[in-house]
Scaffold this motif. Sequence first.
Motif: not given
Length: 516
Positions: A319, A333, A392, A396-397
């Motif tokens: 990120c 992600r 998550l 989706g992080f």
Amino acid sequence: MHPGKWAELVPDRPAVVMAASGAVTTYRELDEAAYRGAAVLAAAGVGPGDHVAFQLTNSPRFFELLWAAHRSGVLYSAISTRLTPDETAYIVSDSGARVFVADAALPDLLDGLGPASGALPEGVARFVTGGSAPGWASCDEAVAAQGAEARLGPYAGDDMLYSSGTTGRPKGVHRPLAGVGLDEADGVTRLAQMCFGMGEDTVYLSPAPLYHAAPLRFARSVQRTGGTVVVMEHFDAASMLSLIGRYRVTMTQVVPTMFVRMLRLPDELKAAAELSSLRCVVHAAAPCPVPVKQQMIEWWGPIIWEYYAGTESNGLVLCDSAQWLAHPGTVGRPLSGEVHIVGDDGAEVPAGTVGTVYFGGGADFEYLHDPVKTAEAHHGAGWTTLGDVGYLDDEGFLYLTDRKVDMIISGGVNVYPREAENVLALHPAVADVAVLGVPDDDLGEAVKAVVQPVDPAAAGPELAAELIAHCRVHLAHYKCPASVDFETELPRQPTGKLYKRLLRDRYWAGRPTRIV
């Protein structure tokens, strides 16, 4: 590419600059030394697919040996200089290394592994560099005696590094040689070019020991792409700020401990730092408390990247600053492979649910000579894990909560020590902290903080009570330490990774530890 190409194109460009002395190794010098080093390996009977090991302090010789091994098509293990002779002998033996090169700056190692010790397997060729030692052949003399004509193998070698050993004997992370040509970029180089803009104009400051995976691989990528690596012999927060301005550093890679130490420098020193050349700062290897990273972005600007990956290279999560500010605490992600969060029953869990983090679709690996640990890292669906726990979010992080082996089960409740560590690390009286589970007859495990105080004289019951109260302001009581012990220094690697096992063993000696 590789240094040989840059030696042809820009022979006098600095490939390595030693930060303290300013000593420069040009691409021509690096390439010639690597050619000669490859010839020394060949003379010692090392051929493609074989293994070599070296244990070196931060110096130009590290790169000369790395590229000698790389261009010879062999696997090479860089070994931590903090290990004892016994620990080093284990790695040399376990890896099957045919050549071992040690640094003359490590006299205890040379004494402990000399021919009379019987510590190394028969047939291992011993070399010392940077000086001399009884019973050791001089690597420097052997290299100087060779010619500098090209001795390129058909395929590139690669590193085979050993895990830190935080939970026992270190294990070699083994991936078969890919059979790629020396000119072909590896995954780290492609990532650094694509995301971080690494190239010929990169001036990369390496503040950590080069034997660790990230410094080794990023510095190697800088030299693949024709940039300059500025190497700190040892990390010092004030020196690092000065070096960024002196060498017009464009990129660096740090661990959160370094962030903390720089933030604690005097305000006037921080204000005077010349940081305008910086384009990219990458951090990983250990958890970074949210307030620390927020302060660093405020100070250095939105140039800070974070990634989550391992020596195993089975996946990558990334990120940038903007993504992190929108999702504080995330590690990003997936950029390579997909992330799966798995519960104790082996099934995937929904977003927001904590479980073991697995990568799918990434490179496979094994732990050398350890089929049990290798099997434990693999899921039936073909996924692999580094043993971390996280979740998550709906976008989706990925957020990491802890290492599975470090999780505390107190009264049947899971406690993730990283939460308390992040809170306590920001207390002005705390220089370093580890939170762990200790035996408790009622709860099974109780939460304990082991603290390295800024002022050793302050250690005592009053500070312990203050730290527990501070933690309870920010976290539920069951997540906070019930007791605090003090140490003059915690057993932490230069990368920032804590040898928590060494602390845990003190409390669990003679008692059965929980099986995770």
